[in-house]
Structure formats: structure tokens, C-alpha cells
Design a protein around this motif. Structure first.
Motif: not given
Length: 439
Positions: A98-99, A412, A175-176, A118, A96, A107, A109, A179
Motif C-alpha cells: 500500500t501507499d 486488487e 503511479f497514482v 518499498s 503488493k 499497488c 508490481r 502514491a
């Protein structure tokens, strides 16, 4: 340069225990689980402090990556698969993160490639903050200036590797908007790092009184980079990127003003006073634009996830530009009135100059070698049957959603923000002529 750089917040993540089931008590496999947990914790802890030693951070990151790579590639441990095929462990663990622009909702995955991207992204952002920490001193010697320049080139190189190599390896590439995986955001970060590295070069060139043609060309190229960065994020949600985008725009206008100022000085040296005056008028125009954008930048609120704002118009380097333009223009007017009597053209001289020196390219970033604890025996010791079941997100997306979410997942929960140590800024003006700080 104190308060000269805009910095977004670090990414946030949850802890990972790497407490995985084993088929047998293979010592090296047990050590791998312990080392992965501690190496990740140490790397993340170092990156909360912008004043951490750059070499120590780099070594710790590479140590963690050398361990993580066993979860990414097969490395010929399984004879039925090639060394660059996915590891059987790749989808063992959910990660997990964040952006940097989107707040505290992470996010998620189930992919070790996502973890690799990341943690490297976090390192790139840390490098830019370390640079800002170095530049926050009242006076910077050549060694510190070189380190600032190197940090920004390294950050650009890490982000370039993420964009060109690692993102395409993700199983789930959705992706958002806004992001960190959004190509527009990665591009903006890369351009920002390159442009800011060129700022260091420009500062040095001005302080050493290099040819005005070179300074003008470098300033013009830097202005274009900042403008391209602004264009990359322009279509994104303004509540997330407006302050960052305005920073790019004001830096672009500021360096365009510098470019025309030094073009005017160059034309004066060539005894083209009319054209020089016109170039300096254009410099005044872009300075006024940058001043207005500075005021707009101040009014804009940063997103809730924090980051560090800039105070561009308070910095001596910014304050020195307007009187420099005025002095140069006044000299041109005097020279023109007494000697040359040139007509000031309606059209401004074109900045067609291409810098031949000082242009910044990203420093290539490569992965470390696989850690020595990874062997065929330690790889085989992990028990796939007893660990997290992987659900292919491509199949998952085909299912109908329910009230919990588009794919039936529970939304989440926010995760705590990183407790970043602040950058310590000096309010003292640089003790030099240009206000650039680079000695």
C-alpha cells in the motif's frame, strides 16, 4: 517533543513465501528461499514497533536487502550479462504494497526493485516514528537528542536514494497521484525529515543560549523547508494530504515567528530598537497565523489509514513563544522610550540571514554487499520455466481494457493495515527554561 510530530501510517504488504522452483536441490538456493522469507518477516515485525532498537532494525533490513539483491542485479553470475544488469530473477515474484497516504488498496508490481524501494520506504517512515518515540519522553538527554537527529538524517538519506537512484530503475514508472512513488510525496517526506532534524538543532541552540542571529537564521531556514514541503503536496487530493499539508504550514509559520523574534533580539543588541520592535510585530503576526493553523489542523480528519496527529499548540515549546515575544517587545519599547527614541519603520526588516551552522543534509544511504549464499551455482539453480510468467506492463498497457479494469486486471482487494504499536507520549512539561526538551 511530546505530540510535536505528525506521522503518516506505515505501508502495508502481503506475506511472501519465496517458495520457488529449483532445477536442482542446490543447498544454498534452498537456504536463500528460507532466509528471504524469514528475514522479510523479521524486518517488517520490528518496524511495527517505534521503540524497537534502531541498530537491530538497521541490521535486519540490511540482512534482507543483501538477500534480495540477488533478485535485482546479475552480479556477473551470468557471463553474458554485466554485474549491474537485471537479474534473471527480477520479475519472478509479485509484490503488493500500500501507499502511506492512499489507504488499503495495494499497488502490485512484478519487480524486485519495487520490493527494494518499498521496504526501504517503510524503514524511512519507521525511523521518523522511532524519532517521535524518543522525543516523547518528558526529558531528553544529549544521547537521545543525537539519536533523534541521526534518525531523521538517515530517513532523509534513504528517501533521497529512492528518489535519485532506485525509482529510475523501475520498469513500470507510472503511479497514482499521491502514491509513495509520486516525486511530490517523496520530496515532502525528505523536506519534512530535514526540517525536523533542524528543529532538534534549534532546540539545542536555544537551550544553550547561542547567538540570537544564529537561532534566527536556523529558524528561517527551517520555516522555508516546511513551506516547501507544503508546496510539494499542495496540488494533491486534499482528502488525502490536507492534514499533513496543514502541519507543514503551521510549522512554517511557527518557525517564521521564531526567526523574527530572535531577529528582534539581535537588533536590540545592536541598539536598533525601532527595527527590533517592527521585527517583533512581525513575529506576533506569524504566531497568530500558526495558532489559527493549529486549530485548523485539529479539525481536519486524518485519512482512514491512520498515522499519528500532533498537538503543537499544547506543547511547552509552542506555549513559550508568545510570552517570549511579548517580553522582548516590551523591553524594546522601554529601551526605545527611555534611550533611543527610534521611529518604528513601516517596512519589516528582511530575514536575509543564512545559517552558517546547523543546516541538515541527508545521511548517505548505500546498499549492503550481496549475501554470501548467492553464488553462480545457487543463482543457476532457480528454474525460470516453473515460476510466475512475467508480463511486461508496457505491453500490457497497450491492450484495451474491459469491465474489470483498464488493462483487464481484476481490481486488487484491500489488505490489512499494519498493527502498529502506539507511540507512548508523556503529558509532562519539560523541566527547563525553553520548553525545548533537549538537555
Amino acid at each position: 517533543m511530546s505530540h510535536w510530530f505528525h506521522r503518516n501510517a506505515l505501508k502495508c504488504t502481503t506475506s511472501q513465501t519465496f517458495a520457488l522452483s529449483l532445477v536442482s536441490a542446490q543447498p544454498q538456493a534452498i537456504q536463500l528461499c528460507d532466509r528471504l522469507k524469514s528475514a522479510r518477516l523479521m524486518a517488517l515485525d520490528l518496524m511495527t514497533d517505534p521503540s524497537s532498537d534502531a541498530q537491530a532494525v538497521d541490521q535486519q533490513l540490511r540482512h534482507y536487502l543483501s538477500l534480495l539483491l540477488g533478485f535485482v542485479f546479475n552480479h556477473s553470475f551470468d557471463p553474458n550479462h554485466g554485474p549491474t544488469d537485471s537479474s534473471k530473477l527480477r520479475h519472478y515474484i509479485k509484490f503488493k504494497w500500500t501507499d502511506s497516504l492512499l489507504g488499503a488498496i495495494p499497488c502490485v508490481r512484478q519487480d524486485s526493485v519495487f520490493e527494494l524501494i518499498s521496504i526501504c520506504y517503510e524503514y524511512a517512515i519507521w525511523l521518523t516514528k522511532h524519532c517521535a518515540q524518543l522525543a516523547a519522553k518528558p526529558d531528553i538527554d544529549m544521547e537521545a537528542a543525537k539519536e533523534c537527529h541521526k534518525c531523521l538524517r538517515k530517513a532523509a538519506g534513504v528517501l533521497t536514494a529512492i528518489q535519485n537512484e532506485w525509482c529510475e530503475r523501475l520498469l513500470e514508472r507510472s503511479f497514482v497521484a499521491g502514491a509513495d512513488l509520486d516525486p511530490r510525496v517523496i520530496t515532502a517526506y525528505i523536506l519534512q525529515c530535514q526540517a525536523e532534524a533542524q528543529e532538534v538543532t534549534i532546540a539545542r541552540a536555544i537551550e544553550l543560549k547561542h547567538n540570537p542571529t544564529l537561532v534566527s537564521a536556523l529558524a528561517n531556514e527551517t520555516s522555508k523547508m516546511f513551506l516547501s514541503a507544503a508546496g510539494a503536496v499542495k496540488a494533491l487530493d486534499p482528502t488525502k494530504v490536507a492534514k499533513w499539508m496543514t502541519y507543514f504550514q503551521l510549522k512554517s509559520a511557527f518557525y517564521e515567528s521564531y526567526a523574527f523574534c530572535y531577529l528582534g533580539e539581535s537588533l536590540l543588541e545592536q541598539e536598533k530598537c525601532g527595527e527590533a520592535i517592527r521585527a517583533l510585530e512581525e513575529s506576533e503576526k506569524f504566531y497568530d497565523i500558526s495558532m489559527k493553523l493549529c486549530k485548523e489542523y485539529r479539525k481536519l480528519k486524518a485519512p482512514a489509514m491512520g498515522g499519528t496527529g500532533a498537538k503543537i499548540d499544547e506543547h511547552l515549546f509552542f506555549r513559550k513563544l508568545q510570552p517570549l515575544v511579548k517580553r522582548t517587545k516590551d523591553k524594546c519599547v522601554r529601551e526605545n522610550g527611555f534611550i533611543f527614541h527610534d521611529t518604528v519603520p513601516k517596512d519589516c526588516p528582511v530575514l536575509e540571514l543564512k545559517a552558517t551552522h546547523g543546516l541538515v543534509t541527508p545521511e548517505e544511504f548505500s546498499m549492503p554487499p550481496l549475501h554470501e549464499l548467492w553464488t553462480a551455482e545457487s543463482y543457476a539453480a532457480f528454474n525460470l520455466a516453473q515460476n510466475v510468467t512475467f508480463v511486461d506492463p508496457r505491453k500490457k498497457a497497450d491492450k484495451k481494457g474491459d469491465k474489470k479494469g483498464e488493462s483487464g486486471d481484476k481490481p486488487e482487494e484491500p489488505i490489512p493495515m499494519v498493527n502498529e504499536k502506539p507511540i507512548k507520549y508523556s503529558e509532562t512539561d519539560p523541566k527547563n527554561q525553553s520548553g525545548c526538551q533537549i538537555q
